[in-house]
Scaffold this active site. Structure first.
Site, mmCIF file in Angstrom:
data_model
loop_
_atom_site.group_PDB
_atom_site.id
_atom_site.type_symbol
_atom_site.label_atom_id
_atom_site.label_comp_id
_atom_site.label_asym_id
_atom_site.label_seq_id
_atom_site.Cartn_x
_atom_site.Cartn_y
_atom_site.Cartn_z
ATOM 1 N N HIS A 341 0.809 -1.236 0.000
ATOM 2 C CA HIS A 341 0.000 0.000 0.000
ATOM 3 C C HIS A 341 0.828 1.265 0.000
ATOM 4 O O HIS A 341 0.272 2.359 0.088
ATOM 5 C CB HIS A 341 -0.909 0.046 1.232
ATOM 6 N N LYS A 528 -8.556 13.271 5.472
ATOM 7 C CA LYS A 528 -7.734 12.065 5.431
ATOM 8 C C LYS A 528 -6.755 12.129 6.591
ATOM 9 O O LYS A 528 -6.627 13.171 7.238
ATOM 10 C CB LYS A 528 -7.009 11.908 4.091
ATOM 11 N N ARG A 529 -6.100 11.037 6.840
ATOM 12 C CA ARG A 529 -5.054 10.972 7.836
ATOM 13 C C ARG A 529 -4.064 12.115 7.581
ATOM 14 O O ARG A 529 -3.819 12.468 6.427
ATOM 15 C CB ARG A 529 -4.408 9.613 7.594
ATOM 16 N N LYS A 534 0.399 14.124 2.131
ATOM 17 C CA LYS A 534 -1.005 14.397 1.791
ATOM 18 C C LYS A 534 -1.247 15.913 1.708
ATOM 19 O O LYS A 534 -2.298 16.374 1.324
ATOM 20 C CB LYS A 534 -1.945 13.717 2.779
ATOM 21 N N THR A 636 -8.671 6.429 -1.659
ATOM 22 C CA THR A 636 -10.012 5.878 -1.876
ATOM 23 C C THR A 636 -11.054 6.956 -1.570
ATOM 24 O O THR A 636 -12.168 6.910 -2.110
ATOM 25 C CB THR A 636 -10.257 4.649 -0.974
ATOM 26 N N LYS A 640 -14.833 8.133 -3.308
ATOM 27 C CA LYS A 640 -16.102 8.367 -2.581
ATOM 28 C C LYS A 640 -16.681 9.725 -2.954
ATOM 29 O O LYS A 640 -17.891 9.871 -3.177
ATOM 30 C CB LYS A 640 -15.868 8.302 -1.063
HETATM 31 C C1 GFP Z 1 -2.999 3.634 2.313
HETATM 32 C C2 GFP Z 1 -2.425 4.365 1.125
HETATM 33 C C3 GFP Z 1 -3.540 4.861 0.226
HETATM 34 C C4 GFP Z 1 -4.385 3.670 -0.207
HETATM 35 C C5 GFP Z 1 -4.850 2.878 1.011
HETATM 36 C C6 GFP Z 1 -5.555 1.605 0.615
HETATM 37 O O1 GFP Z 1 -3.932 4.467 2.947
HETATM 38 O O2 GFP Z 1 -3.032 5.521 -0.902
HETATM 39 O O3 GFP Z 1 -5.516 4.105 -0.910
HETATM 40 O O4 GFP Z 1 -3.734 2.518 1.829
HETATM 41 O O5 GFP Z 1 -4.781 0.898 -0.297
HETATM 42 F F1 GFP Z 1 -1.650 5.406 1.529
HETATM 43 P P1 GFP Z 1 -3.796 5.440 4.171
HETATM 44 O O6 GFP Z 1 -3.855 4.535 5.320
HETATM 45 O O7 GFP Z 1 -2.562 6.196 4.024
HETATM 46 O O8 GFP Z 1 -4.975 6.328 4.054
#
Ligand code: GFP
Length: 795
Positions: A341, A528-529, A534, A636, A640
């Site tokens: 990821h 987002k986190r 980001k 993701t 949404k």
């Molecule tokens: C991580 C990645 C994202 C990805 C998700 C699911 O998410 O780009 O969409 O995994 O694959 F960074 P975060 O936990 O950072 O949001």
């Protein structure tokens, strides 16, 4: 469950009466929960029976996070009872939404990783595929966030209640997990075997959550492990109270702070408990046909946190079933597959060998042997030292979990096309060359059942009115909406729904945080986190630029915008916490300036979670997806927002690239550097933020204000932010992309001037979003990796 509204009302009121207690919303919640649960239990039992009878291949998805969100409303939606229940309750004078508000969502995840796992669970059950999750039951979940003087504070999320919990304890399936101890060779009936002497045993007890698929026919299982003291540890080598406390800690929090060694050990304990308990549980169901394991099950490890599944499966086959190494390796590497990821160096897990060696001595020996054999085969192939180093699992006393996961899996995937390409060509180039057919792409997805059907029932209704309801089963049919992007009455309805969702969000924020938002402003949302890449920092710097311009230029009076932020920073991530503090400081200044406030409003939504997202996303006009190109593996949230008709302002990163491909760049606001540019700068160390500052008066002024502390509260905050941008070399290219970002925002304002055109673009986004349903993603995993067969439910 009930064939009519009248029947529902009768059963509901009878049950309320039979309790004989005072009527309250809590009681209504309890009864509705029980009624729904009764129905689910039957379906659950039936699904498990079907799986047993049919002997179909089962998938087990192991993940450290499952961010499932609230459950009751979603279950009612998937059971197709939501509207009937809502109307029935309305007639009894009870608001279903108020009942839903009583549910505390379990904070079992942090961001995209955990939410993806939850979407996958929903899609597996909805596609009637036998797929189950294994995770951990963190008592305090991810922390609850509050702001004190603009700083984030963290409290445990107490989601576990006394009754009507979302999960059911399965004491009968508890297993013991050994930590520490010494590895001994002992003589067994069938030769020498390995045994751990004097380990510290911990009991892992599973709690099961039913995962209800669309139409309620298939109900799969999410099994979460909780750490408890074990009877086998009567004589632990430490005070019993210490053992008790340490054991309870294991499943206390998600992502304990790992800056100190104690935190590292805790994380390793979590990871091993998850892998060992899950594998013991899986194997106990397949004991009789272990040779056929790769045909009867598939195990997907979500990121490297469950990578210990590889040596653990080896351990079970070798130590518990007396298999030889080759046979065990063959079966293991045909059973496990791995999803990557991220390419961020810091997120590529590495453990000091001595930690694993002392905590998990047998597992360490197995990892060493996997590494030794792998290196030997590479040497035999004549690989040079540099390649050998890159491919080694253990290097300089450190175990590289990503390499272990790749070597021990039969397939490895990235989560968007660009990310997979970067993995194959750069980050894991040597591994890809070594295993040419292992790597593949599976672009992420989101479940449209939560993010459209549930979160935006009004829009979902409008879509169904226009194109019929088949899109709910086949979300790619949303493309039929394309024809409605020119239909004036459809566009008008879409606009009305957007306004309604804004009102609902406003109401929610007013109640929760006492914030009043202008419903006619543009809702620009960045949720987002919190992480450097980001680029929440770029967003807030841009707002400062807008403020400066409003103050400086009396002709600049832009259309009112509300900038929403939401997200948590990892407790030990200093940078992210400083950005949170800064956003809150800027918000106070901008929001209290009578002139600026007419045009700009900053809202920081406290404690961002799935429930908040369900309010925010349907209300958005603009979706902020502004990561440094090459850094966001997929994203993701971007999907949404798009599915709810928001327009994306975004970089060519992760799944944004595919979103732009689907919807056309004319229906989005694309800006910034491309991934290759970013990576070239990084490779050549050729980016110098000072050059940007010197050549751009506006940015220069902004930096001066930052240095003076105009935008921060306290010198420490100012010094830190300036330090990152200047002295640390602006590692996420914030200043580099800032003007291009500002221009894209200008284009947003221009476009918003024509509301019908804006609505048209929104509808084009919804129409192009079907491919991002996780049903598509899951079907692709099933076809290419897991090879599952649909088990049609009886209903
Ligand atoms: C991580 C990645 C994202 C990805 C998700 C699911 O998410 O780009 O969409 O995994 O694959 F960074 P975060 O936990 O950072 O949001």
């Amino acid at each position: 469950m009930f064939s009519s509204k009248e029947e529902f009302k009768k059963t509901f009121t009878d049950r309320i009466e039979s309790k004989g207690t005072e009527k309250s919303l809590e009681l209504a919640h309890e009864i509705l929960w029980e009624m729904t649960n009764d129905w689910i239990q039957e379906s659950w039992k039936r699904t498990n029976q079907l799986y047993e009878e049919n002997h179909e291949k089962q998938l087990y998805y192991i993940s450290i996070e499952f961010l499932i969100g609230r459950v009751l409303g979603q279950n009612l939606i998937n059971l197709n009872f939501y509207n009937l229940v809502k109307e029935g309750l309305d007639e009894l004078g009870i608001e279903l939404s108020e009942i839903e508000e009583l549910e505390i969502e379990p904070g079992l995840g942090n961001g995209g990783l955990g939410r993806l796992a939850a979407c996958f669970m929903d899609s597996l059950a909805s596609l009637e595929l036998p797929g189950h999750g294994y995770g951990l039951r963190y008592r305090g979940g991810l922390f609850t966030q509050h702001f004190v003087n603009g700083n984030q504070t963290e409290q445990p999320t107490n989601w576990i209640k006394d009754k009507n919990n979302v999960d059911t304890r399965r004491e009968d399936l508890a297993v013991d997990i050994p930590y520490y101890g010494e590895v001994q060779l002992v003589m067994g009936l069938d030769g020498m075997r390995t045994k751990i002497e004097n380990p510290e045993w911990v009991k892992a007890v599973p709690y099961d959550i039913p995962i209800v698929g669309a139409n309620g026919g298939t109900v799969n299982t999410l099994r979460l492990w909780q750490a408890e003291v074990s009877n086998r540890s009567s004589s632990v080598g430490k005070e019993y109270a210490v053992y008790e406390r340490e054991t309870a800690h294991i499943t206390d929090r998600l992502y304990p702070d790992d800056s100190l060694e104690t935190g590292k050990i805790l994380r390793l304990k979590q990871q091993y408990l998850l892998c060992s308990a899950s594998l013991q549980n899986i194997i106990s169901n397949h004991k009789s046909s272990l040779e056929k394991l790769p045909e009867s099950i598939a195990i997907q490890i979500n990121d490297t946190h469950p990578a210990l599944a590889v040596p653990e499966l080896m351990r079970i086959l070798i130590d518990d079933f007396s298999w030889d190494w080759e046979r065990a390796w063959d079966v293991t590497t045909r059973t496990i597959s791995y999803t990557n990821h991220t390419i961020l160096e810091e997120a590529m897990e590495k453990w000091d060998s001595h930690l694993i060696q002392s905590l998990l001595p047998r597992i360490f020996l197995i990892i060493e042997e996997i590494d030794r054999r792998f290196k030997e085969s590479l040497q035999n192939q004549g690989k040079d030292d540099e390649t050998l180093r890159k491919l080694s699992i253990i290097e300089d006393g450190v175990i590289k979990m990503a390499v272990l996961a790749v070597v021990g899996s039969y397939r490895v995937n990235g989560v968007a096309k660009l990310h997979t390409e970067i993995l194959k060509k750069r980050e894991m180039k040597e591994l890809n060359e070594q295993f040419p057919n292992k790597f593949h792409n599976k672009t992420n997805g989101i479940t449209h059942r939560r993010w459209l059907i549930k979160a935006n029932q009004e829009l979902s209704g409008l879509v169904t009115e226009a194109i019929g309801s088949q899109w709910m089963k086949e979300p790619e049919r949303l493309s039929e909406l394309h024809y409605f992007s020119q239909n004036q009455s459809f566009l008008q309805n879409f606009q009305e729904i957007k306004s309604l969702k804004k009102e609902q969000l406003i109401h929610h924020l007013q109640r929760d945080q006492n914030i009043i938002v202008d419903p006619s402003s543009i809702f620009d949302i960045h949720i987002k986190r919190f992480h450097g890449y980001k680029r929440q920092l770029m967003n807030i710097l841009h707002i400062q630029m807008l403020y400066d311009r409003i103050k400086r230029d009396s002709t600049y009076r832009p259309y009112p915008r509300t900038f929403f932020f939401g997200g948590k920073a990892a407790p030990s991530y200093h940078f992210a916490k400083q950005v949170i503090k800064m956003i809150n400081t800027v918000a106070t200044k901008v929001n209290n300036d009578p002139l600026a406030r007419q045009h700009l409003h900053i809202v920081f939504v406290e404690n961002y979670n799935v429930t908040q997202a369900e309010y925010l996303i349907p209300a958005a006009d603009v979706s902020e997806q502004i990561s440094t190109a090459s850094k966001e593996a997929s994203g993701t949230g971007n999907m949404k927002f798009m599915m709810n008709g928001a327009l994306t302002i975004g970089t060519f990163d992760g799944a944004n690239v595919e979103i732009f491909e689907q919807v056309g760049q004319e229906n989005a606001f694309v800006f910034g550097m491309r991934a290759e540019q970013v990576m070239d700068y990084e490779k050549n160390h050729s980016y110098n933020p000072k050059e940007i500052i010197e050549s751009d008066v506006e940015i220069e002024k902004l930096m001066e204000e930052l240095v003076k502390g105009d935008w921060t509260e306290g010198k420490a905050n100012a010094d830190f932010i300036v330090g990152q941008l200047l002295h640390e070399g602006d590692p996420y290219f914030v200043l580099k992309d800032l003007q291009s970002y500002a221009k894209a925002h200008e284009k947003i304002l221009d476009a918003y001037e024509n509301p019908i055109k804006w609505a048209e673009m929104g509808v084009e986004n919804i129409a192009a979003s079907g491919i991002f349903s996780s049903d598509r993603t899951i079907q692709q995993y099933s076809d290419d990796v897991w090879h599952l067969t649909k088990v049609p439910s009886i209903y």
